[in-house]
Write a protein that holds these residues in place. Structure first.
Motif, PDB file in Angstrom:
ATOM      1  N   SER A  76       0.852  -1.181   0.000  1.00 12.61           N
ATOM      2  CA  SER A  76       0.000   0.000   0.000  1.00 12.61           C
ATOM      3  C   SER A  76       0.890   1.233   0.000  1.00 12.61           C
ATOM      4  O   SER A  76       1.582   1.501   0.976  1.00 12.61           O
ATOM      5  N   VAL A  77       0.885   1.965  -1.064  1.00 18.26           N
ATOM      6  CA  VAL A  77       1.700   3.167  -1.207  1.00 18.26           C
ATOM      7  C   VAL A  77       0.933   4.137  -2.084  1.00 18.26           C
ATOM      8  O   VAL A  77       0.190   3.725  -2.979  1.00 18.26           O
ATOM      9  N   GLY A  78       1.074   5.431  -1.829  1.00 20.31           N
ATOM     10  CA  GLY A  78       0.421   6.414  -2.680  1.00 20.31           C
ATOM     11  C   GLY A  78       1.099   6.479  -4.040  1.00 20.31           C
ATOM     12  O   GLY A  78       2.328   6.450  -4.125  1.00 20.31           O
ATOM     13  N   ILE A  79       0.306   6.535  -5.102  1.00 19.03           N
ATOM     14  CA  ILE A  79       0.861   6.596  -6.456  1.00 19.03           C
ATOM     15  C   ILE A  79       0.231   7.770  -7.196  1.00 19.03           C
ATOM     16  O   ILE A  79      -0.989   7.824  -7.382  1.00 19.03           O
ATOM     17  N   LEU A  80       1.078   8.693  -7.599  1.00 19.55           N
ATOM     18  CA  LEU A  80       0.654   9.853  -8.387  1.00 19.55           C
ATOM     19  C   LEU A  80       1.358   9.778  -9.728  1.00 19.55           C
ATOM     20  O   LEU A  80       2.583   9.759  -9.792  1.00 19.55           O
ATOM     21  N   MET A  81       0.589   9.722 -10.802  1.00 20.34           N
ATOM     22  CA  MET A  81       1.161   9.543 -12.138  1.00 20.34           C
ATOM     23  C   MET A  81       1.121  10.851 -12.911  1.00 20.34           C
ATOM     24  O   MET A  81       0.121  11.578 -12.870  1.00 20.34           O
ATOM     25  N   LEU A  82       2.207  11.126 -13.631  1.00 18.99           N
ATOM     26  CA  LEU A  82       2.320  12.308 -14.469  1.00 18.99           C
ATOM     27  C   LEU A  82       2.402  11.883 -15.929  1.00 18.99           C
ATOM     28  O   LEU A  82       3.098  10.917 -16.267  1.00 18.99           O
ATOM     29  N   THR A  83       1.699  12.604 -16.801  1.00 22.60           N
ATOM     30  CA  THR A  83       1.721  12.259 -18.219  1.00 22.60           C
ATOM     31  C   THR A  83       1.736  13.512 -19.079  1.00 22.60           C
ATOM     32  O   THR A  83       1.223  14.562 -18.691  1.00 22.60           O
ATOM     33  N   ALA A  84       2.341  13.372 -20.255  1.00 22.68           N
ATOM     34  CA  ALA A  84       2.313  14.449 -21.242  1.00 22.68           C
ATOM     35  C   ALA A  84       1.051  14.368 -22.091  1.00 22.68           C
ATOM     36  O   ALA A  84       0.779  15.246 -22.906  1.00 22.68           O
ATOM     37  N   PHE A  85       0.276  13.299 -21.906  1.00 24.74           N
ATOM     38  CA  PHE A  85      -0.937  13.083 -22.694  1.00 24.74           C
ATOM     39  C   PHE A  85      -2.165  13.323 -21.830  1.00 24.74           C
ATOM     40  O   PHE A  85      -2.144  13.086 -20.631  1.00 24.74           O
ATOM     41  N   ASP A  86      -3.248  13.735 -22.459  1.00 21.73           N
ATOM     42  CA  ASP A  86      -4.453  14.093 -21.706  1.00 21.73           C
ATOM     43  C   ASP A  86      -5.684  13.291 -22.110  1.00 21.73           C
ATOM     44  O   ASP A  86      -6.797  13.662 -21.767  1.00 21.73           O
ATOM     45  N   SER A  87      -5.503  12.175 -22.825  1.00 22.70           N
ATOM     46  CA  SER A  87      -6.679  11.442 -23.280  1.00 22.70           C
ATOM     47  C   SER A  87      -7.345  10.714 -22.123  1.00 22.70           C
ATOM     48  O   SER A  87      -6.698  10.316 -21.152  1.00 22.70           O
ATOM     49  N   ASN A  88      -8.659  10.541 -22.240  1.00 23.66           N
ATOM     50  CA  ASN A  88      -9.398   9.833 -21.196  1.00 23.66           C
ATOM     51  C   ASN A  88      -8.932   8.391 -21.058  1.00 23.66           C
ATOM     52  O   ASN A  88      -8.895   7.842 -19.956  1.00 23.66           O
ATOM     53  N   ASP A  89      -8.575   7.760 -22.199  1.00 23.00           N
ATOM     54  CA  ASP A  89      -8.117   6.374 -22.151  1.00 23.00           C
ATOM     55  C   ASP A  89      -6.861   6.246 -21.304  1.00 23.00           C
ATOM     56  O   ASP A  89      -6.705   5.289 -20.537  1.00 23.00           O
TER      57      ASP A  89
END
Length: 239
Positions: A76-89
């Motif tokens: 159990s760990v917090g996960i924050l993801m960063l992306t250069a893409f903004d699609s809903n998929d």
């Protein structure tokens, strides 16, 4: 989880952004360690445990989604993801992989910091609560929808993904009854498509593995062939 100086792993292949994120988080009171690739991070984890993982989706080699899945299956760990893409998929894939928050790389450092604090606050309630005693006393599985957390009958607390919470909430609403897969998809706000049905089955399988890995207990979610899934154990949704 410690309330002071949370330990954050920042996994980002852009050297400039990696340095900026690590420096900013350290200035804001976090203990941050940077990794230039998924492979570098995985060579340090799980020997080094982290409170929060700040993860780039588009990593070379092993991708960010796979890293999130590996980590979420083990602890159990917090996960924050960063992306250069903004699609809903992309957002759906990230959340299903185990991310707590999914942000654009165009987000300000202040927004990223606020998201880190939000995830850490979400994890904190499992400490000092009486969930373990409640669950152990009556053999009940406890689902905290707002906190995205499941407490097993032995008191083990597991952090859940958005899809896992939705699946369990639907099953907990009708314990002992077979819920058809298309009805489960509807409760998750997803269309009845072959792709979504496959993702639903993957979510159920991943959740059972997560529980077995975390506490050695079988999650009593059973496939009802030709229908869907059934939760066959005592269960309760907590406020």
């Amino acid at each position: 989880m410690p309330s002071l100086s949370p330990l954050v792993a920042v996994v980002e292949d852009n050297p400039g952004l990696l340095a900026d994120l690590v420096e900013f988080l350290q200035m804001r009171g976090f203990t941050a360690r940077g990794f230039a690739s998924a492979e570098e991070f995985l060579s340090a984890w799980p020997a080094q445990r982290f409170d929060l993982l700040l993860l780039d989706v588009g990593l070379p080699g092993i991708g960010g989604l796979e890293v999130a899945q590996r980590v979420r299956a083990r602890e159990s760990v917090g996960i924050l993801m960063l992306t250069a893409f903004d699609s809903n998929d992309d957002h759906v894939l990230g959340l299903d992989a185990g991310a707590d928050v999914f942000l654009s790389k165009r987000s300000s450092l202040e927004v990223i910091e606020a998201a880190c604090h939000s995830v850490l606050r979400r994890l904190e309630p499992r400490h000092g609560s009486n969930d373990a005693a409640i669950a152990a006393n009556n053999g009940t599985w406890l689902l905290h929808v707002k906190q995205w957390r499941l407490t097993a009958p032995d008191g083990t607390a597991l952090e859940l993904t958005h899809a896992e919470v939705g699946l369990l909430a639907a099953l907990f609403a009708c314990p002992g009854q077979a819920i058809e897969r298309n009805a489960l998809l509807k409760s998750l706000g997803k269309a009845d498509t072959l792709s979504n049905l496959r993702n639903l089955d993957n979510t159920a399988s991943r959740l059972r593995r997560k529980v077995q890995t975390a506490c050695g207990i079988d999650l009593p979610v059973r496939p009802s062939y030709g229908k869907g899934y059934t939760f066959i154990g005592p269960c309760e949704v907590m406020a």
